[in-house]
Design an enzyme around this catalytic site. Sequence first.
Site, PDB file in Angstrom:
ATOM      1  N   TYR A  52      26.053 -16.845 -11.666  1.00  0.00           N
ATOM      2  CA  TYR A  52      25.925 -17.713 -10.504  1.00  0.00           C
ATOM      3  C   TYR A  52      24.630 -17.451  -9.760  1.00  0.00           C
ATOM      4  O   TYR A  52      23.925 -16.473 -10.025  1.00  0.00           O
ATOM      5  CB  TYR A  52      27.132 -17.557  -9.576  1.00  0.00           C
ATOM      6  CG  TYR A  52      27.131 -16.295  -8.719  1.00  0.00           C
ATOM      7  CD1 TYR A  52      27.391 -15.046  -9.275  1.00  0.00           C
ATOM      8  CD2 TYR A  52      26.869 -16.358  -7.354  1.00  0.00           C
ATOM      9  CE1 TYR A  52      27.388 -13.904  -8.488  1.00  0.00           C
ATOM     10  CE2 TYR A  52      26.874 -15.216  -6.563  1.00  0.00           C
ATOM     11  CZ  TYR A  52      27.128 -13.988  -7.133  1.00  0.00           C
ATOM     12  OH  TYR A  52      27.121 -12.855  -6.354  1.00  0.00           O
ATOM     13  N   GLU A  65      22.483  -0.332  -3.879  1.00  0.00           N
ATOM     14  CA  GLU A  65      22.343  -1.528  -3.035  1.00  0.00           C
ATOM     15  C   GLU A  65      23.607  -1.663  -2.201  1.00  0.00           C
ATOM     16  O   GLU A  65      24.417  -0.733  -2.146  1.00  0.00           O
ATOM     17  CB  GLU A  65      22.103  -2.762  -3.904  1.00  0.00           C
ATOM     18  CG  GLU A  65      23.219  -3.026  -4.896  1.00  0.00           C
ATOM     19  CD  GLU A  65      22.981  -4.246  -5.780  1.00  0.00           C
ATOM     20  OE1 GLU A  65      22.176  -5.117  -5.426  1.00  0.00           O
ATOM     21  OE2 GLU A  65      23.647  -4.336  -6.833  1.00  0.00           O
ATOM     22  N   LEU A  87      20.956  -5.675  -8.266  1.00  0.00           N
ATOM     23  CA  LEU A  87      20.568  -7.074  -8.454  1.00  0.00           C
ATOM     24  C   LEU A  87      19.120  -7.242  -7.976  1.00  0.00           C
ATOM     25  O   LEU A  87      18.785  -6.772  -6.882  1.00  0.00           O
ATOM     26  CB  LEU A  87      21.481  -7.992  -7.645  1.00  0.00           C
ATOM     27  CG  LEU A  87      21.190  -9.468  -7.931  1.00  0.00           C
ATOM     28  CD1 LEU A  87      21.880  -9.887  -9.219  1.00  0.00           C
ATOM     29  CD2 LEU A  87      21.623 -10.353  -6.789  1.00  0.00           C
ATOM     30  N   LYS A 102      23.609 -11.459 -12.482  1.00  0.00           N
ATOM     31  CA  LYS A 102      24.367 -12.022 -11.352  1.00  0.00           C
ATOM     32  C   LYS A 102      25.628 -12.680 -11.909  1.00  0.00           C
ATOM     33  O   LYS A 102      25.730 -13.904 -12.020  1.00  0.00           O
ATOM     34  CB  LYS A 102      23.496 -13.012 -10.559  1.00  0.00           C
ATOM     35  CG  LYS A 102      23.975 -13.208  -9.126  1.00  0.00           C
ATOM     36  CD  LYS A 102      22.889 -13.804  -8.267  1.00  0.00           C
ATOM     37  CE  LYS A 102      23.396 -14.215  -6.887  1.00  0.00           C
ATOM     38  NZ  LYS A 102      23.993 -13.162  -6.086  1.00  0.00           N
TER      39      LYS A 102
HETATM   40  N1  PDD Z   1      24.664 -12.008  -2.887  1.00  0.00           N
HETATM   41  N2  PDD Z   1      22.891  -7.472  -4.327  1.00  0.00           N
HETATM   42  C1  PDD Z   1      24.069  -8.065  -4.568  1.00  0.00           C
HETATM   43  C2  PDD Z   1      25.142  -7.271  -5.248  1.00  0.00           C
HETATM   44  C3  PDD Z   1      24.283  -9.398  -4.196  1.00  0.00           C
HETATM   45  O1  PDD Z   1      25.454  -9.999  -4.454  1.00  0.00           O
HETATM   46  C4  PDD Z   1      23.237 -10.115  -3.532  1.00  0.00           C
HETATM   47  C5  PDD Z   1      23.389 -11.552  -3.118  1.00  0.00           C
HETATM   48  C6  PDD Z   1      22.017  -9.446  -3.275  1.00  0.00           C
HETATM   49  C7  PDD Z   1      20.863 -10.135  -2.604  1.00  0.00           C
HETATM   50  O2  PDD Z   1      20.244 -11.071  -3.467  1.00  0.00           O
HETATM   51  P1  PDD Z   1      19.480 -12.352  -2.891  1.00  0.00           P
HETATM   52  O3  PDD Z   1      18.454 -11.851  -1.920  1.00  0.00           O
HETATM   53  O4  PDD Z   1      18.849 -12.969  -4.075  1.00  0.00           O
HETATM   54  O5  PDD Z   1      20.508 -13.205  -2.232  1.00  0.00           O
HETATM   55  C8  PDD Z   1      21.881  -8.129  -3.700  1.00  0.00           C
HETATM   56  C9  PDD Z   1      24.879 -13.418  -2.723  1.00  0.00           C
HETATM   57  C10 PDD Z   1      24.228 -13.992  -1.518  1.00  0.00           C
HETATM   58  C11 PDD Z   1      26.362 -13.712  -2.819  1.00  0.00           C
HETATM   59  O6  PDD Z   1      26.979 -13.181  -3.727  1.00  0.00           O
HETATM   60  O7  PDD Z   1      26.895 -14.513  -2.034  1.00  0.00           O
END
Ligand code: PDD
Length: 287
Positions: free
Chosen positions: A32, A178, A202, A146
């Site tokens: 996703y 993270e 991620l 992801k």
């Molecule tokens: N989550 N690490 C994890 C485990 C995440 O699920 C996310 C993002 C990030 C940040 O990635 P980005 O800057 O590309 O949004 C880091 C999304 C927003 C979610 O699952 O809703």
Amino acid sequence: MTTVYLNGELVPIERATVSVLDRGFIFGDGVYEVIPVYGRRPFRLAEHLARLQASMDGIRLANPYATETWTKLIGNLIDQHEWSEQSVYIQVTRGAAPRNHAFPKDAKPTTFIMTGPLSVPSREEKERGVDAITLNDYRWIRCNIKSTALLANCLLKQAAVEAGCAEAILLRDGFLTEGSSTNIFVVKGNLLLAPPKSHLILPGITYDVVIELARAHGMPLEVRPVSESEVRSADELWLSSSSKEVLAITELDGKSVGNGKPGPLYKKMLGYFEASKAVRSTAPVHA
Ligand code: PDD
């Protein structure tokens, strides 16, 4: 009424249904993306679509669409909705097939896109920061993908929520990885520290924005493994994600981070970030 995109059609969300045999439902066999939209323009779209491709490569799923097609589909869906700030969610699964762990020979991927109003942190959250706890990172070791298989992330987030916190900061073998749904930055004095990209985190799109902004504005930065003790003795902690943008963590495991208020470097970064949202959004898809 909300319109969503499902397998080639725009349909009202109430009528968008998938098979109970979908491997996304049965196995969490899918990937996703979450893409913020500012002023009706998807932010860093090319980067999100490149990461989607990397996630599909990571699970050996053929991308159903070329980048131009994704761009059109996302633009059309944004156009269907009145909100100027949106959050676009894309999910692609390996499709429906009789239950069997091994890949089906000829399943068609299920492709789903929805959008909703973007809910970014309130002014109060930006001014006061949020609380976090530390937890042991017990997820798998392909966290760079992801994947929709987010059970470990959900359990970790729920533990944080039950502790009255906004996020769980994850530690593996004595080092920061993270957050349960965010990337984490540490500030020591005037130095910004970021854990390097690896299979354990991620590769956040917002993480890249923060690092680019730090470099562009001459903020001292080291991208290197960050130890648990550096997290615990941090002067500032930040989290970043597409929906939270950049947010200060002002309490960790019940103790104040720094003086318990968003720090000076955070305030600078927030200013840079706010300014970059306007100029860094990709051109309107229909321009
Ligand atoms: N989550 N690490 C994890 C485990 C995440 O699920 C996310 C993002 C990030 C940040 O990635 P980005 O800057 O590309 O949004 C880091 C999304 C927003 C979610 O699952 O809703």
